[in-house]
Design a protein around this motif. Structure first.
Motif, PDB file in Angstrom:
ATOM      1  N   GLU A  37       0.852  -1.125   0.021  1.00 49.61           N
ATOM      2  CA  GLU A  37       0.025   0.004  -0.061  1.00 49.61           C
ATOM      3  C   GLU A  37       0.955   1.204   0.027  1.00 49.61           C
ATOM      4  N   SER A  38       1.901   1.134   0.897  1.00 48.74           N
ATOM      5  CA  SER A  38       2.812   2.491   0.850  1.00 48.74           C
ATOM      6  C   SER A  38       3.513   2.775  -0.256  1.00 48.74           C
ATOM      7  N   LEU A  39       3.934   1.350  -0.954  1.00 48.69           N
ATOM      8  CA  LEU A  39       4.765   1.485  -2.282  1.00 48.69           C
ATOM      9  C   LEU A  39       3.897   1.977  -3.432  1.00 48.69           C
ATOM     10  N   ILE A  40       2.603   1.799  -3.299  1.00 45.84           N
ATOM     11  CA  ILE A  40       1.529   2.268  -4.462  1.00 45.84           C
ATOM     12  C   ILE A  40       1.529   3.667  -4.379  1.00 45.84           C
ATOM     13  N   ILE A  41       0.966   4.086  -2.964  1.00 50.46           N
ATOM     14  CA  ILE A  41       1.093   5.335  -2.751  1.00 50.46           C
ATOM     15  C   ILE A  41       2.057   6.571  -3.294  1.00 50.46           C
ATOM     16  N   ALA A  42       3.402   5.944  -2.713  1.00 48.18           N
ATOM     17  CA  ALA A  42       4.360   6.760  -2.834  1.00 48.18           C
ATOM     18  C   ALA A  42       4.884   7.074  -4.145  1.00 48.18           C
ATOM     19  N   ASN A  43       4.536   6.123  -4.895  1.00 43.84           N
ATOM     20  CA  ASN A  43       4.803   5.985  -6.588  1.00 43.84           C
ATOM     21  C   ASN A  43       3.702   7.018  -7.171  1.00 43.84           C
ATOM     22  N   LYS A  44       2.558   6.789  -6.831  1.00 37.82           N
ATOM     23  CA  LYS A  44       1.641   7.516  -7.297  1.00 37.82           C
ATOM     24  C   LYS A  44       1.668   9.183  -7.169  1.00 37.82           C
ATOM     25  N   LEU A  45       2.603   9.340  -5.913  1.00 36.62           N
ATOM     26  CA  LEU A  45       2.811  11.014  -5.722  1.00 36.62           C
ATOM     27  C   LEU A  45       3.815  11.383  -6.434  1.00 36.62           C
ATOM     28  N   VAL A  46       4.783  10.586  -7.233  1.00 35.37           N
ATOM     29  CA  VAL A  46       6.075  10.926  -7.937  1.00 35.37           C
ATOM     30  C   VAL A  46       5.567  10.420  -9.558  1.00 35.37           C
ATOM     31  N   GLY A  47       4.587  10.119  -9.531  1.00 33.45           N
ATOM     32  CA  GLY A  47       4.033   9.641 -11.130  1.00 33.45           C
ATOM     33  C   GLY A  47       5.054   8.652 -11.629  1.00 33.45           C
ATOM     34  N   GLN A  48       5.137   7.532 -10.725  1.00 32.65           N
ATOM     35  CA  GLN A  48       6.419   6.518 -11.214  1.00 32.65           C
ATOM     36  C   GLN A  48       5.254   5.217 -10.981  1.00 32.65           C
ATOM     37  N   GLU A  49       5.778   4.090 -11.447  1.00 28.57           N
ATOM     38  CA  GLU A  49       5.638   2.656 -11.440  1.00 28.57           C
ATOM     39  C   GLU A  49       6.836   1.902 -11.292  1.00 28.57           C
ATOM     40  N   GLN A  50       7.644   1.956 -10.192  1.00 29.04           N
ATOM     41  CA  GLN A  50       8.895   1.301 -10.016  1.00 29.04           C
ATOM     42  C   GLN A  50       9.139   0.848  -8.813  1.00 29.04           C
ATOM     43  N   ALA A  51      10.334   0.470  -8.204  1.00 28.46           N
ATOM     44  CA  ALA A  51      10.868   0.162  -6.977  1.00 28.46           C
ATOM     45  C   ALA A  51      11.026   1.411  -6.276  1.00 28.46           C
ATOM     46  N   ALA A  52      10.622   1.306  -5.007  1.00 30.47           N
ATOM     47  CA  ALA A  52      10.873   2.509  -4.064  1.00 30.47           C
ATOM     48  C   ALA A  52      11.832   1.980  -3.041  1.00 30.47           C
ATOM     49  N   LEU A  53      12.442   2.648  -2.180  1.00 32.23           N
ATOM     50  CA  LEU A  53      13.384   2.340  -1.163  1.00 32.23           C
ATOM     51  C   LEU A  53      12.796   1.937  -0.039  1.00 32.23           C
ATOM     52  N   GLU A  54      12.718   0.851   0.192  1.00 34.95           N
ATOM     53  CA  GLU A  54      12.246   0.172   1.552  1.00 34.95           C
ATOM     54  C   GLU A  54      13.093   0.433   2.821  1.00 34.95           C
ATOM     55  N   MET A  55      13.033   1.244   3.837  1.00 35.79           N
ATOM     56  CA  MET A  55      13.773   1.280   5.032  1.00 35.79           C
ATOM     57  C   MET A  55      13.165   0.774   6.181  1.00 35.79           C
ATOM     58  N   THR A  56      14.058   0.106   7.123  1.00 37.26           N
ATOM     59  CA  THR A  56      13.500  -0.699   8.122  1.00 37.26           C
ATOM     60  C   THR A  56      14.041  -0.137   9.282  1.00 37.26           C
ATOM     61  N   PHE A  57      13.120   0.320  10.259  1.00 37.84           N
ATOM     62  CA  PHE A  57      13.375   0.759  11.689  1.00 37.84           C
ATOM     63  C   PHE A  57      14.298   2.104  11.589  1.00 37.84           C
ATOM     64  N   THR A  58      15.372   2.233  10.897  1.00 31.00           N
ATOM     65  CA  THR A  58      15.794   3.536  10.992  1.00 31.00           C
ATOM     66  C   THR A  58      16.100   4.059   9.171  1.00 31.00           C
ATOM     67  N   GLY A  59      15.848   5.135   9.258  1.00 36.13           N
ATOM     68  CA  GLY A  59      15.774   5.866   7.999  1.00 36.13           C
ATOM     69  C   GLY A  59      17.160   6.047   7.193  1.00 36.13           C
ATOM     70  N   ALA A  60      17.219   5.910   5.896  1.00 34.87           N
ATOM     71  CA  ALA A  60      18.564   6.406   5.333  1.00 34.87           C
ATOM     72  C   ALA A  60      18.789   7.960   5.167  1.00 34.87           C
ATOM     73  N   LYS A  61      20.132   8.280   4.901  1.00 38.58           N
ATOM     74  CA  LYS A  61      20.345   9.738   4.950  1.00 38.58           C
ATOM     75  C   LYS A  61      20.845  10.037   3.418  1.00 38.58           C
ATOM     76  N   ILE A  62      20.165  10.535   2.536  1.00 39.77           N
ATOM     77  CA  ILE A  62      20.375  10.448   1.179  1.00 39.77           C
ATOM     78  C   ILE A  62      20.857  12.092   0.647  1.00 39.77           C
ATOM     79  N   GLU A  63      22.010  12.216  -0.238  1.00 41.41           N
ATOM     80  CA  GLU A  63      22.318  13.465  -0.829  1.00 41.41           C
ATOM     81  C   GLU A  63      21.768  13.327  -2.076  1.00 41.41           C
ATOM     82  N   PHE A  64      21.170  14.063  -2.712  1.00 45.93           N
ATOM     83  CA  PHE A  64      20.832  14.426  -4.015  1.00 45.93           C
ATOM     84  C   PHE A  64      21.752  14.972  -4.969  1.00 45.93           C
ATOM     85  N   LEU A  65      21.875  14.325  -6.063  1.00 47.02           N
ATOM     86  CA  LEU A  65      23.018  14.722  -6.819  1.00 47.02           C
ATOM     87  C   LEU A  65      22.362  15.480  -8.268  1.00 47.02           C
TER      88      LEU A  65
END
Lengths: 323, 231
Positions: A37-65
């Motif tokens: 459910e979370s995958l589907i909604i996250a993708n719809k919010l960015v107009g995509q239909e692909q893999a998303a990053l699944e994080m467990t317990f603690t989140g990732a720290k990401i720098e956008f390039l």
């Protein structure tokens, strides 16, 4: 081109899409997002239909390039963009140099980040889901590490959506299986709560609680397992098999958690208590239909407010969005 | 035959109560027949049952159950062709051959003789991608699993666990007695292909260390072709 870099991976972060259905007869589990459910909604919010990053317990720290749009759904891990709190369930435009981080888990267990650009990931059987046991799919077939850089193909996406998260309050619904007969009293499963133990990963979840006593043996002739199957070994303590579980199992199964409730199991962590409810096939079918309806009815509204502003005689159309 | 729902989009077809070639033939028959059915998304065979995932949007349980029940098991429709995959095995690399020899009270040569050059039926693939559940091992070779399982058994290891024998397609932890090693890839990630399929047979062909290394090099270069016999 380079899309983003992992500054901190989080406890266990992998890319997951809907998984690879159809290859279990080769011993390949479906894998895919634990909370679809979370995958589907996250993708719809960015107009995509692909893999998303699944994080467990603690989140990732990401720098956008590079610039792109992202969306965060699932567990509330207190997301921050450049050290400023951002809102979940909303399209978030990011630019080169922006850093996404998470202050800490507030609720749930697995968070999802979807990206508007196309992620370049390893694919097997039409799915980019990561299955770490055979080092396949996702990013190099493993959980992310510090320093990993993910390539993307540019997709132009200029929308701004927000959506209200679906809330679920029912107990976890179970369809009793034909092996329910192997147990002295199946009602035990539904009259007690079971605690999620520390033995919890993408393969399965071991529970602790009132034991389910077998009439005779706990072993069966090995037969197929699907995500949601509740296996009960001799100890009487149930274990729920999840998306990366082995495709063949040898313990008696009391029943199966219905598929839409797997999404809620994905948000449970050690210490949480589960209450199960017995449902009929008709009720299970109705539940899935209802869930699909609810997903369809979600209103992805433009999250910005539009003002016409006049400054020094010039008129401007201004979009204002809450960060 | 007995059919029951597993969840709102899958069902289980039970075709027998034992592990036998007769029950296996039934499983294979329905696997082949149902593979062609519209709306079937996945079929998973096991020793005596068949799990079927169907398209939730297109199919409904009761119609599907009734359609399946109308397919009658017809022995005559089964292909009589037997596919035998020859797997070269270097028994010199069997880390636990001594243990098996001691337990079975057979000489190492005798263990190898009774294990190799027989046709083992692949009942199903499971446990890990590409792992074959083999049937037909000589009961005299039965050896209990290791008391302390190894944290890593190398891919290609051929083992005996209780009354079962099999080959590990991937590095995995496990408690089986390793009696040899095959240089063949049972699961080729690059080509997304499992070597063995349900209903095929495996025959272990003893090779020496030199041949093992030769084949290993050929496999790495993608030059080795596995020998398959049909009769």
């Amino acid at each position: 081109m380079l899309g983003f870099r992992i500054l901190e991976p989080g406890m266990f972060s992998t890319f997951q899409d809907h998984g690879r259905l159809g290859f279990q007869n080769q011993g390949m589990p479906i894998s895919g997002a634990m909370d679809v459910e979370s995958l589907i909604i996250a993708n719809k919010l960015v107009g995509q239909e692909q893999a998303a990053l699944e994080m467990t317990f603690t989140g990732a720290k990401i720098e956008f390039l590079k610039e792109m749009s992202i969306a965060i759904t699932g567990a509330d891990m207190a997301p921050m963009l450049n050290d400023r709190a951002v809102i979940m369930y909303k399209t978030i435009p990011v630019k080169l140099g922006d850093v996404l981080s998470f202050k800490g888990l507030k609720s749930g267990f697995r968070g999802y980040v979807a990206f508007s650009d196309k992620l370049i990931l390893e694919e097997l059987y039409n799915s980019t889901s990561t299955y770490t046991k055979i080092s396949t799919g996702g990013y190099k077939g493993r959980a992310l590490k510090k320093g990993d850089e993910i390539d993307v193909d540019v997709i132009s996406f200029k929308e701004h959506f927000q959506v209200v998260k679906l809330e679920h309050f029912e107990p976890i619904r179970v369809l009793l299986g034909y092996e329910a007969n192997a147990f002295k009293e199946t009602e035990v499963l539904f009259n007690h709560t079971y605690e999620v133990t520390n033995e919890l990963d993408r393969m399965g979840m071991r529970l602790k609680g009132e034991p389910l006593i077998h009439k005779e043996s706990a072993d069966i002739i090995s037969s197929p397992i699907i995500p949601g199957a509740i296996q009960v070994p001799k100890s009487g303590q149930p274990m729920i098999m999840l998306r990366d579980a082995q495709t063949i199992g040898g313990y008696t199964r009391i029943g199966t958690v219905i598929s839409c409730d797997l999404n809620r199991l994905a948000q449970m962590k050690p210490g949480d208590k589960i209450a199960f409810e017995s449902v009929t096939l008709e009720q299970a079918i109705e539940a899935k239909k209802q869930w699909l309806e609810d997903l369809k009815k979600l209103n992805y509204s433009d999250n910005r407010r539009n003002f016409r502003v006049s400054v020094n005689g010039c008129v401007y159309d201004v979009f204002v969005e809450e960060i | 035959m007995n059919i029951s729902p597993i969840n709102e989009e899958s069902l289980l077809i039970r075709l027998g109560h034992d592990i036998s070639e007769e029950t296996h033939r039934k499983v294979k028959f329905y696997f082949d027949q149902l593979s062609k059915m519209r709306g079937v998304l996945s079929l998973v065979p096991s020793y005596n049952s068949l799990m079927l995932y169907y398209d939730f949007y297109e199919m409904d349980y009761y119609t599907l159950k009734s359609d399946i029940e109308q397919i009658h098991y017809d022995k005559a429709k089964m292909k009589l062709e037997k596919r035998i995959v020859k797997l070269p095995v270097c028994y010199e690399l069997g880390l636990d051959l001594d243990r098996v020899s001691k337990h079975t009270k057979l000489s190492i040569e005798e263990v190898i003789k009774r294990h190799s050059n027989r046709d083992y039926l692949v009942y199903m693939i499971g446990f890990t991608p590409g792992f074959p559940y083999l049937g037909g091992m000589e009961p005299s070779l039965e050896t209990p699993r290791l008391e302390v399982p190894r944290t890593k058994i190398e891919a290609g290891s051929v083992g005996i666990g209780g009354l079962q024998t099999g080959v590990y397609p991937l590095d995995t932890p496990g408690g089986w007695n390793i009696i040899g090693k095959t240089p063949i890839d049972l699961f080729d990630k690059k080509l997304s292909v499992t070597l063995l399929n349900m209903g095929e047979y495996v025959r272990f062909i003893p090779i020496d260390r030199k041949t093992y290394e030769k084949i290993q090099t050929e496999v790495k270069k993608g030059l080795y072709k596995v020998e398959v016999m049909t009769c």
